[in-house]
Motif scaffolding. Sequence first.
Motif, PDB file in Angstrom:
ATOM      1  N   UNK A   2      18.346 -11.249  -3.959  1.00  0.00           N
ATOM      2  CA  UNK A   2      17.883 -11.959  -2.768  1.00  0.00           C
ATOM      3  C   UNK A   2      18.323 -11.164  -1.547  1.00  0.00           C
ATOM      4  N   UNK A   3      17.346 -10.803  -0.710  1.00  0.00           N
ATOM      5  CA  UNK A   3      17.629  -9.910   0.412  1.00  0.00           C
ATOM      6  C   UNK A   3      17.005 -10.464   1.690  1.00  0.00           C
ATOM      7  N   UNK A   4      17.356  -9.848   2.810  1.00  0.00           N
ATOM      8  CA  UNK A   4      16.720 -10.156   4.081  1.00  0.00           C
ATOM      9  C   UNK A   4      15.323  -9.513   4.128  1.00  0.00           C
ATOM     10  N   UNK A   5      14.409 -10.057   4.925  1.00  0.00           N
ATOM     11  CA  UNK A   5      13.064  -9.469   5.006  1.00  0.00           C
ATOM     12  C   UNK A   5      13.067  -8.019   5.488  1.00  0.00           C
ATOM     13  N   UNK A   6      14.118  -7.621   6.182  1.00  0.00           N
ATOM     14  CA  UNK A   6      14.184  -6.252   6.713  1.00  0.00           C
ATOM     15  C   UNK A   6      14.643  -5.232   5.686  1.00  0.00           C
ATOM     16  N   UNK A   7      15.077  -5.672   4.521  1.00  0.00           N
ATOM     17  CA  UNK A   7      15.578  -4.750   3.492  1.00  0.00           C
ATOM     18  C   UNK A   7      14.397  -4.183   2.702  1.00  0.00           C
ATOM     19  N   UNK A   8      13.793  -3.120   3.225  1.00  0.00           N
ATOM     20  CA  UNK A   8      12.615  -2.532   2.578  1.00  0.00           C
ATOM     21  C   UNK A   8      12.976  -1.611   1.415  1.00  0.00           C
ATOM     22  N   UNK A   9      14.263  -1.377   1.199  1.00  0.00           N
ATOM     23  CA  UNK A   9      14.670  -0.495   0.102  1.00  0.00           C
ATOM     24  C   UNK A   9      14.294  -1.074  -1.256  1.00  0.00           C
ATOM     25  N   UNK A  10      14.087  -2.401  -1.313  1.00  0.00           N
ATOM     26  CA  UNK A  10      13.795  -3.031  -2.601  1.00  0.00           C
ATOM     27  C   UNK A  10      12.426  -2.639  -3.139  1.00  0.00           C
ATOM     28  N   UNK A  11      11.551  -2.116  -2.281  1.00  0.00           N
ATOM     29  CA  UNK A  11      10.237  -1.684  -2.769  1.00  0.00           C
ATOM     30  C   UNK A  11      10.108  -0.159  -2.725  1.00  0.00           C
ATOM     31  N   UNK A  26       7.503   2.753  -8.176  1.00  0.00           N
ATOM     32  CA  UNK A  26       7.629   1.304  -8.065  1.00  0.00           C
ATOM     33  C   UNK A  26       6.284   0.686  -7.674  1.00  0.00           C
ATOM     34  N   UNK A  27       5.689  -0.025  -8.592  1.00  0.00           N
ATOM     35  CA  UNK A  27       4.477  -0.787  -8.306  1.00  0.00           C
ATOM     36  C   UNK A  27       4.924  -2.144  -7.749  1.00  0.00           C
ATOM     37  N   UNK A  28       4.906  -2.289  -6.425  1.00  0.00           N
ATOM     38  CA  UNK A  28       5.481  -3.463  -5.769  1.00  0.00           C
ATOM     39  C   UNK A  28       4.387  -4.378  -5.244  1.00  0.00           C
ATOM     40  N   UNK A  29       4.537  -5.675  -5.491  1.00  0.00           N
ATOM     41  CA  UNK A  29       3.556  -6.658  -5.057  1.00  0.00           C
ATOM     42  C   UNK A  29       4.260  -7.830  -4.394  1.00  0.00           C
ATOM     43  N   UNK A  30       3.500  -8.592  -3.595  1.00  0.00           N
ATOM     44  CA  UNK A  30       4.018  -9.776  -2.911  1.00  0.00           C
ATOM     45  C   UNK A  30       3.108 -10.957  -3.192  1.00  0.00           C
ATOM     46  N   UNK A  31       3.692 -12.151  -3.206  1.00  0.00           N
ATOM     47  CA  UNK A  31       2.902 -13.362  -3.414  1.00  0.00           C
ATOM     48  C   UNK A  31       3.627 -14.570  -2.862  1.00  0.00           C
ATOM     49  N   UNK A  32       2.876 -15.604  -2.556  1.00  0.00           N
ATOM     50  CA  UNK A  32       3.463 -16.840  -2.041  1.00  0.00           C
ATOM     51  C   UNK A  32       4.230 -17.570  -3.132  1.00  0.00           C
ATOM     52  N   UNK A  33       5.221 -18.338  -2.692  1.00  0.00           N
ATOM     53  CA  UNK A  33       5.994 -19.151  -3.620  1.00  0.00           C
ATOM     54  C   UNK A  33       5.671 -20.627  -3.466  1.00  0.00           C
ATOM     55  N   UNK A  34       5.055 -21.002  -2.349  1.00  0.00           N
ATOM     56  CA  UNK A  34       4.630 -22.385  -2.111  1.00  0.00           C
ATOM     57  C   UNK A  34       3.298 -22.353  -1.366  1.00  0.00           C
ATOM     58  N   UNK A  35       2.321 -23.072  -1.864  1.00  0.00           N
ATOM     59  CA  UNK A  35       1.001 -23.068  -1.258  1.00  0.00           C
ATOM     60  C   UNK A  35       0.205 -21.839  -1.630  1.00  0.00           C
ATOM     61  N   UNK A  36      -1.074 -21.838  -1.297  1.00  0.00           N
ATOM     62  CA  UNK A  36      -1.967 -20.698  -1.536  1.00  0.00           C
ATOM     63  C   UNK A  36      -1.986 -20.291  -3.015  1.00  0.00           C
ATOM     64  N   UNK A  37      -1.915 -21.294  -3.891  1.00  0.00           N
ATOM     65  CA  UNK A  37      -1.895 -21.023  -5.321  1.00  0.00           C
ATOM     66  C   UNK A  37      -0.525 -20.698  -5.856  1.00  0.00           C
ATOM     67  N   UNK A  78       0.801  -1.225   0.000  1.00  0.00           N
ATOM     68  CA  UNK A  78       0.000   0.000   0.000  1.00  0.00           C
ATOM     69  C   UNK A  78       0.831   1.271   0.000  1.00  0.00           C
ATOM     70  N   UNK A  79       2.114   1.174   0.401  1.00  0.00           N
ATOM     71  CA  UNK A  79       2.964   2.363   0.436  1.00  0.00           C
ATOM     72  C   UNK A  79       3.788   2.529  -0.832  1.00  0.00           C
TER      73      UNK A  79
END
Length: 364
Positions: free
Chosen positions: A180-189, A136-147, A126-127
Amino acid sequence: MKIQRPRRSRHSWLVAMGLVGEILVTLAVVCALYIAWQLWWTGVESEHTQLATRQTSSWSDPGSANGSVKIATAQKGDPPEQPTGAKVGDLIAQLYVPRFGSAWSRNIVQGTTNEQLARHGVGHYTNTQMPGQIGNFAVAGHRAGYGEPLAHVDTLKQGDAIIVRTKDYWYVYRYTTKKIVLPTDVSVIAANPTDPTSAAVKRMITLTTCEPRYTEATHRWISWGELEYWAKVSDGIPKELATSSGTSAVKFEEQSQGSVLARLSSLRPVFAVLLIAYAIIYLAALAVWRYPALRAIRSGAKPRPDFSLYGSLYRHQSGIAPIRWLLMLVLGIAASAAMFEWLFPWMATNVPYLQLMSNYVSVQ
């Protein structure tokens, strides 16, 4: 005078080992069913939700002529921004990645909460910017399960199309690179992920998902793309979604049907039907044959077996052997449906280790 067959004698420790073996086999089956639920059934539920969302939207099919879908003309100039705003859970776009399959698509909804990612396909941070905006139009999605919408991000190649369709427009991005980054690296979005301290100058898309795929998501796989052109939905479809003959390989009217299983909103009706079928078969067999297995044991025609969980359950089914096996099968399927509907969702929500294995993905 009846001849009583002697009871087979076994050491108590052998009986105990048999019971332990049955318990271990049961646990193994439950674990296998949990994996099937996680990797397959959650995808069916996600497909159902996405199908229902599309059916309730007012989006029209791409423009066509003479029954065939046309190739939309690539537009020049700055693209329109759509939507200009949305509430969490709103359908804002659909995502198409031809590299993942000619008929592959997922909904994009506003928000990256666990509910959105587990049920609605892909979630928009949303940010971050909306399609068509500089940034940057940034989106997230699962890689295993949930489709598993982003299961195959590792197969993307430079130049692959990443296509976003909003209500009225197509936005065609080209895949550029990954990280490939750590979950805390928010600069990627960030609006300018290559230099978060500077103003955005490009129109980008970012796909974020978990890494590694099947275990605890300790990192995030980031895929970037840049906008190449935009087009009007009323004009047709982008050439990247068309076959060599110029007709569409992705038809919205076909997608709206969904799979047969995806039309189920719950397994409760299946569970109820199975229980009713079991009761009918059981009572019919009881009226005709009663309990031939128990009768043979009591009369001495067969030796009294040692106790076992499944053996005891089988012997207490009514009817001849084929009917008893049928009743056991119906019970097994009903138990599996109950686990899919109630037990496994509870476990994934409340068991700490399974919470980690659920692979909820969002950059914190």
